[in-house]
Design a protein around this motif. Sequence first.
Motif, PDB file in Angstrom:
ATOM      1  N   ARG A  46       0.843  -1.188  -0.027  1.00 25.54           N
ATOM      2  CA  ARG A  46       0.083  -0.001   0.043  1.00 25.54           C
ATOM      3  C   ARG A  46       0.905   1.264   0.136  1.00 25.54           C
ATOM      4  O   ARG A  46       1.986   1.287   0.647  1.00 25.54           O
ATOM      5  CB  ARG A  46      -0.713   0.155   1.125  1.00 25.54           C
ATOM      6  CG  ARG A  46      -1.939  -0.814   1.222  1.00 25.54           C
ATOM      7  CD  ARG A  46      -3.053  -0.807   2.196  1.00 25.54           C
ATOM      8  NE  ARG A  46      -4.132  -1.900   1.990  1.00 25.54           N
ATOM      9  CZ  ARG A  46      -4.578  -2.535   2.856  1.00 25.54           C
ATOM     10  NH1 ARG A  46      -4.435  -2.436   3.950  1.00 25.54           N
ATOM     11  NH2 ARG A  46      -5.612  -3.474   2.474  1.00 25.54           N
ATOM     12  N   SER A  49      -0.503   7.249   0.606  1.00 27.30           N
ATOM     13  CA  SER A  49      -1.819   7.865   0.780  1.00 27.30           C
ATOM     14  C   SER A  49      -2.956   6.875   1.187  1.00 27.30           C
ATOM     15  O   SER A  49      -3.903   7.351   1.348  1.00 27.30           O
ATOM     16  CB  SER A  49      -2.099   8.624  -0.586  1.00 27.30           C
ATOM     17  OG  SER A  49      -1.789   7.491  -1.839  1.00 27.30           O
ATOM     18  N   LYS A  50      -2.674   5.386   0.524  1.00 28.94           N
ATOM     19  CA  LYS A  50      -3.704   4.579   1.082  1.00 28.94           C
ATOM     20  C   LYS A  50      -3.677   4.367   2.358  1.00 28.94           C
ATOM     21  O   LYS A  50      -4.871   4.064   2.998  1.00 28.94           O
ATOM     22  CB  LYS A  50      -3.702   3.255  -0.061  1.00 28.94           C
ATOM     23  CG  LYS A  50      -4.537   2.332   0.069  1.00 28.94           C
ATOM     24  CD  LYS A  50      -5.748   2.498  -0.257  1.00 28.94           C
ATOM     25  CE  LYS A  50      -6.815   1.276   0.101  1.00 28.94           C
ATOM     26  NZ  LYS A  50      -7.364   1.079  -1.339  1.00 28.94           N
ATOM     27  N   LYS A  51      -2.579   4.196   2.961  1.00 28.00           N
ATOM     28  CA  LYS A  51      -2.646   3.867   4.410  1.00 28.00           C
ATOM     29  C   LYS A  51      -3.279   5.164   5.139  1.00 28.00           C
ATOM     30  O   LYS A  51      -4.124   4.936   6.285  1.00 28.00           O
ATOM     31  CB  LYS A  51      -1.076   3.630   4.799  1.00 28.00           C
ATOM     32  CG  LYS A  51      -0.708   2.431   4.316  1.00 28.00           C
ATOM     33  CD  LYS A  51       1.002   2.359   4.595  1.00 28.00           C
ATOM     34  CE  LYS A  51       1.701   1.318   4.155  1.00 28.00           C
ATOM     35  NZ  LYS A  51       3.100   1.339   4.405  1.00 28.00           N
ATOM     36  N   ALA A  52      -2.908   6.363   4.799  1.00 26.20           N
ATOM     37  CA  ALA A  52      -3.608   7.428   5.456  1.00 26.20           C
ATOM     38  C   ALA A  52      -5.145   7.475   5.321  1.00 26.20           C
ATOM     39  O   ALA A  52      -6.006   7.656   6.159  1.00 26.20           O
ATOM     40  CB  ALA A  52      -3.043   8.764   4.643  1.00 26.20           C
ATOM     41  N   LEU A  53      -5.628   7.020   3.967  1.00 29.95           N
ATOM     42  CA  LEU A  53      -7.164   6.890   3.818  1.00 29.95           C
ATOM     43  C   LEU A  53      -7.790   6.049   4.828  1.00 29.95           C
ATOM     44  O   LEU A  53      -8.816   6.216   5.290  1.00 29.95           O
ATOM     45  CB  LEU A  53      -7.329   6.530   2.182  1.00 29.95           C
ATOM     46  CG  LEU A  53      -8.599   6.480   1.949  1.00 29.95           C
ATOM     47  CD1 LEU A  53      -9.563   7.566   2.029  1.00 29.95           C
ATOM     48  CD2 LEU A  53      -8.900   5.835   0.518  1.00 29.95           C
ATOM     49  N   LEU A  54      -7.168   4.766   4.755  1.00 28.72           N
ATOM     50  CA  LEU A  54      -7.587   3.717   5.556  1.00 28.72           C
ATOM     51  C   LEU A  54      -7.696   4.055   6.961  1.00 28.72           C
ATOM     52  O   LEU A  54      -8.809   3.612   7.579  1.00 28.72           O
ATOM     53  CB  LEU A  54      -6.787   2.454   5.389  1.00 28.72           C
ATOM     54  CG  LEU A  54      -7.013   1.800   3.895  1.00 28.72           C
ATOM     55  CD1 LEU A  54      -6.162   0.681   3.717  1.00 28.72           C
ATOM     56  CD2 LEU A  54      -8.420   1.362   3.645  1.00 28.72           C
ATOM     57  N   LYS A  55      -6.541   4.699   7.539  1.00 29.84           N
ATOM     58  CA  LYS A  55      -6.687   5.373   8.992  1.00 29.84           C
ATOM     59  C   LYS A  55      -7.796   6.217   9.200  1.00 29.84           C
ATOM     60  O   LYS A  55      -8.346   6.162  10.129  1.00 29.84           O
ATOM     61  CB  LYS A  55      -5.326   5.903   9.134  1.00 29.84           C
ATOM     62  CG  LYS A  55      -5.174   6.322  10.633  1.00 29.84           C
ATOM     63  CD  LYS A  55      -3.671   6.876  10.925  1.00 29.84           C
ATOM     64  CE  LYS A  55      -3.678   7.288  12.526  1.00 29.84           C
ATOM     65  NZ  LYS A  55      -4.477   8.166  12.952  1.00 29.84           N
ATOM     66  N   ALA A  56      -7.867   7.126   8.199  1.00 26.96           N
ATOM     67  CA  ALA A  56      -9.066   8.317   8.259  1.00 26.96           C
ATOM     68  C   ALA A  56     -10.246   7.529   8.353  1.00 26.96           C
ATOM     69  O   ALA A  56     -11.317   7.616   9.160  1.00 26.96           O
ATOM     70  CB  ALA A  56      -9.070   9.246   7.209  1.00 26.96           C
ATOM     71  N   ILE A  57     -10.611   6.363   7.662  1.00 31.28           N
ATOM     72  CA  ILE A  57     -11.670   5.418   7.559  1.00 31.28           C
ATOM     73  C   ILE A  57     -11.940   4.923   9.125  1.00 31.28           C
ATOM     74  O   ILE A  57     -13.132   4.993   9.769  1.00 31.28           O
ATOM     75  CB  ILE A  57     -11.775   4.659   6.581  1.00 31.28           C
ATOM     76  CG1 ILE A  57     -11.993   5.252   5.000  1.00 31.28           C
ATOM     77  CG2 ILE A  57     -13.040   3.662   6.844  1.00 31.28           C
ATOM     78  CD1 ILE A  57     -11.776   4.513   3.874  1.00 31.28           C
ATOM     79  N   TRP A  64     -13.080  -0.892   6.597  1.00 30.60           N
ATOM     80  CA  TRP A  64     -12.828  -1.259   5.078  1.00 30.60           C
ATOM     81  C   TRP A  64     -12.314  -2.517   5.247  1.00 30.60           C
ATOM     82  O   TRP A  64     -11.511  -2.990   5.193  1.00 30.60           O
ATOM     83  CB  TRP A  64     -12.174  -0.041   4.367  1.00 30.60           C
ATOM     84  CG  TRP A  64     -11.847  -0.322   3.063  1.00 30.60           C
ATOM     85  CD1 TRP A  64     -10.875  -0.811   2.575  1.00 30.60           C
ATOM     86  CD2 TRP A  64     -12.919  -0.129   2.145  1.00 30.60           C
ATOM     87  NE1 TRP A  64     -11.248  -0.818   1.056  1.00 30.60           N
ATOM     88  CE2 TRP A  64     -12.499  -0.271   0.733  1.00 30.60           C
ATOM     89  CE3 TRP A  64     -14.268   0.741   2.208  1.00 30.60           C
ATOM     90  CZ2 TRP A  64     -12.953  -0.295  -0.240  1.00 30.60           C
ATOM     91  CZ3 TRP A  64     -14.925   0.601   0.911  1.00 30.60           C
ATOM     92  CH2 TRP A  64     -14.339   0.400  -0.261  1.00 30.60           C
TER      93      TRP A  64
END
Length: 64
Positions: A46, A49-57, A64
């Motif tokens: 990953r 940016s994907k890690k950050a997105l998943l953390k924000a979710i 997710w």
Amino acid sequence: MASKRLKAEEKWTGRRVDFPVFSDALSKRRAELGNPELARNSGKNRTESKKALLKAIKDAGGNW
């Protein structure tokens, strides 16, 4: 839903997939195999940016 790129008058020469038929066939194949649990993506590649997105979710209460 019709393709937004392919016009009705154009000749499509590729394979067409009837989704309801495909879905039924897939369900039958999975049932014949005993409905195996499919492996999930490990996520080892990953991007940040994907890690950050998943953390924000996750922080927002999602899963997710």
